[in-house]
Enzyme design. Structure first.
Site, PDB file in Angstrom:
ATOM      1  N   ASP A 151       0.834  -1.210   0.000  1.00 18.49           N
ATOM      2  CA  ASP A 151       0.000   0.000   0.000  1.00 18.49           C
ATOM      3  C   ASP A 151       0.876   1.270   0.000  1.00 18.49           C
ATOM      4  OD1 ASP A 151      -2.423   1.422   0.275  1.00 18.49           O
ATOM      5  OD2 ASP A 151      -2.281   1.412   2.468  1.00 18.49           O
ATOM      6  N   HIS A 152       0.456   2.286  -0.735  1.00 17.75           N
ATOM      7  CA  HIS A 152       1.158   3.586  -0.773  1.00 17.75           C
ATOM      8  C   HIS A 152       2.652   3.452  -0.977  1.00 17.75           C
ATOM      9  CE1 HIS A 152      -2.207   6.252   0.014  1.00 17.75           C
ATOM     10  NE2 HIS A 152      -2.648   5.351   0.877  1.00 17.75           N
TER      11      HIS A 152
ATOM     12  N   GLU B 173      -2.986   6.401  -7.729  1.00 18.36           N
ATOM     13  CA  GLU B 173      -3.927   7.359  -7.122  1.00 18.36           C
ATOM     14  C   GLU B 173      -3.854   8.690  -7.847  1.00 18.36           C
ATOM     15  OE1 GLU B 173      -3.996   7.696  -2.784  1.00 18.36           O
ATOM     16  OE2 GLU B 173      -4.192   9.875  -2.951  1.00 18.36           O
TER      17      GLU B 173
ATOM     18  N   GLY C 180      -9.030   5.499   3.163  1.00 20.86           N
ATOM     19  CA  GLY C 180      -9.611   6.208   4.305  1.00 20.86           C
ATOM     20  C   GLY C 180     -10.943   5.623   4.727  1.00 20.86           C
ATOM     21  N   GLY C 181     -11.035   4.290   4.735  1.00 18.61           N
ATOM     22  CA  GLY C 181     -12.313   3.643   5.039  1.00 18.61           C
ATOM     23  C   GLY C 181     -12.802   3.853   6.468  1.00 18.61           C
ATOM     24  N   THR C 182     -11.894   4.066   7.401  1.00 20.07           N
ATOM     25  CA  THR C 182     -12.292   4.193   8.809  1.00 20.07           C
ATOM     26  C   THR C 182     -13.216   5.398   9.010  1.00 20.07           C
ATOM     27  OG1 THR C 182     -10.228   3.192   9.514  1.00 20.07           O
ATOM     28  CG2 THR C 182     -11.408   4.517  11.170  1.00 20.07           C
TER      29      THR C 182
HETATM   30  P1  13P Z   1      -7.946   4.453   7.293  1.00 19.50           P
HETATM   31  O1  13P Z   1      -6.768   4.433   8.217  1.00 19.50           O
HETATM   32  O2  13P Z   1      -8.704   5.718   7.363  1.00 19.50           O
HETATM   33  O3  13P Z   1      -8.808   3.256   7.459  1.00 19.50           O
HETATM   34  O4  13P Z   1      -7.353   4.416   5.798  1.00 19.50           O
HETATM   35  C1  13P Z   1      -6.792   3.242   5.323  1.00 19.50           C
HETATM   36  C2  13P Z   1      -6.147   3.439   4.010  1.00 19.50           C
HETATM   37  O5  13P Z   1      -6.667   4.082   3.140  1.00 19.50           O
HETATM   38  C3  13P Z   1      -4.862   2.765   3.789  1.00 19.50           C
HETATM   39  O6  13P Z   1      -4.305   3.104   2.568  1.00 19.50           O
END
Ligand code: 13P
Length: 280
Positions: free
Chosen positions: A81-82, A133, A206-208
């Site tokens: 990721d990223h 992205e 940013g699902g959280t």
């Molecule tokens: P959150 O930490 O908001 O769940 O985001 C996760 C994310 O997008 C990881 O790339």
């Protein structure tokens, strides 16, 4: 079994649901996520972000993630990721990750396209997939920066898809990493336009803190991969705290079990919302 992310996302497009991509930091979180996926017969993605490697070195956590996926009864993709540097992206590919993200969202579009194409060429040598992205998701993966949200322009998404042939595209529609200060107002007007004008599976970072209704609406509007990180870490920590308060942790292995339980509960909740149950 270890699978390509591309195949999971193609099935999600066909079946009108989204696949959860859960950030993990240790073996207990891997075990918890896979326990939930197995119980619900759901495909799942395990991921770790480059900024988190200072806590969980890639040469240690990477082989663990790949081995866990290979030994699972359900389909599991392993994702980097990223990715910020070619060095770490290459290391992830060498370790057998089936997908990598190149995050060039801070670059001018031309430059992001050029760099993404280089990563795609490298990933193809391994048969691996690439996520990119455009626009800017707010916050930052490790909470160290307060990056402002810059929504994706639909015309940029069209151009990016046709010039790169990327496998998954993360969009910025008012979403941000970390805990939201207030419930986010996602720009479904922008998402609908991107969904209508592209074929590439879209990714929601940013699902959280996003509401269940918004998750479902996203999963019906082109979002096929949803990233969850902070919610897992918070749930693991809260479960451990609760177990200590209830005096149910009597030694190290109870602590370990509480960590697995926290990651399991969080993954289970999200898999059910994303509609991935029985899609393995
Ligand atoms: P959150 O930490 O908001 O769940 O985001 C996760 C994310 O997008 C990881 O790339």
């Amino acid at each position: 079994m270890l699978v390509n992310m591309r195949d999971l996302l193609a099935d999600a497009q066909e079946g009108n649901y989204a696949v959860g991509s859960f950030s993990i930091a240790n073996m207990e979180m891997v075990l918890g996520v896979l326990k939930a996926a197995k119980e619900l017969n759901a495909p799942v993605i395990l991921q770790i972000a480059e900024v988190r490697l200072k806590q969980s070195p890639l040469e240690l956590i990477g082989p663990l993630m790949v081995a866990a996926a290979e030994n699972a009864d359900i389909p599991v993709a392993v994702h980097f990721d990223h990715g910020k540097t070619f060095e770490k992206i290459s290391q992830a590919l060498d370790l057998g990750f089936t997908s990598v993200m190149f995050d060039g969202s801070h670059l001018p579009l031309e430059e992001n396209i050029a760099q993404t194409k280089k990563v795609i060429a490298a990933a193809r040598e391994y048969g691996a997939d690439v996520e990119a992205e455009i626009g800017c998701v707010g916050g930052s993966e490790d909470g160290s920066q307060d990056i402002a949200i810059n929504c994706t322009k639909p015309e940029d998404a069209v151009r990016f898809e046709s010039e790169t042939g990327v496998d998954a595209l993360a969009v910025a529609i008012g979403n941000a990493h970390g805990n939201y200060k207030q419930t986010p107002k996602l720009r479904f007007d922008i998402l609908e336009e991107i969904d209508k004008s592209t074929d590439v599976p879209l990714v929601l970072h940013g699902g959280t803190g996003i509401t269940p209704d918004d998750f479902v609406r996203c999963s019906h509007t082109g979002i096929k991969k949803i990233n969850i990180a902070t919610a897992t870490f918070d749930m693991v920590e809260n479960t451990v705290c609760r177990c200590y308060n209830e005096n149910s942790i009597k030694g190290y292995y109870d602590l370990q079990a509480a960590e697995v339980e926290g990651a399991y509960q969080n993954a289970k909740k999200h898999i059910l919302i994303f509609g991935t149950e029985n899609k393995a």
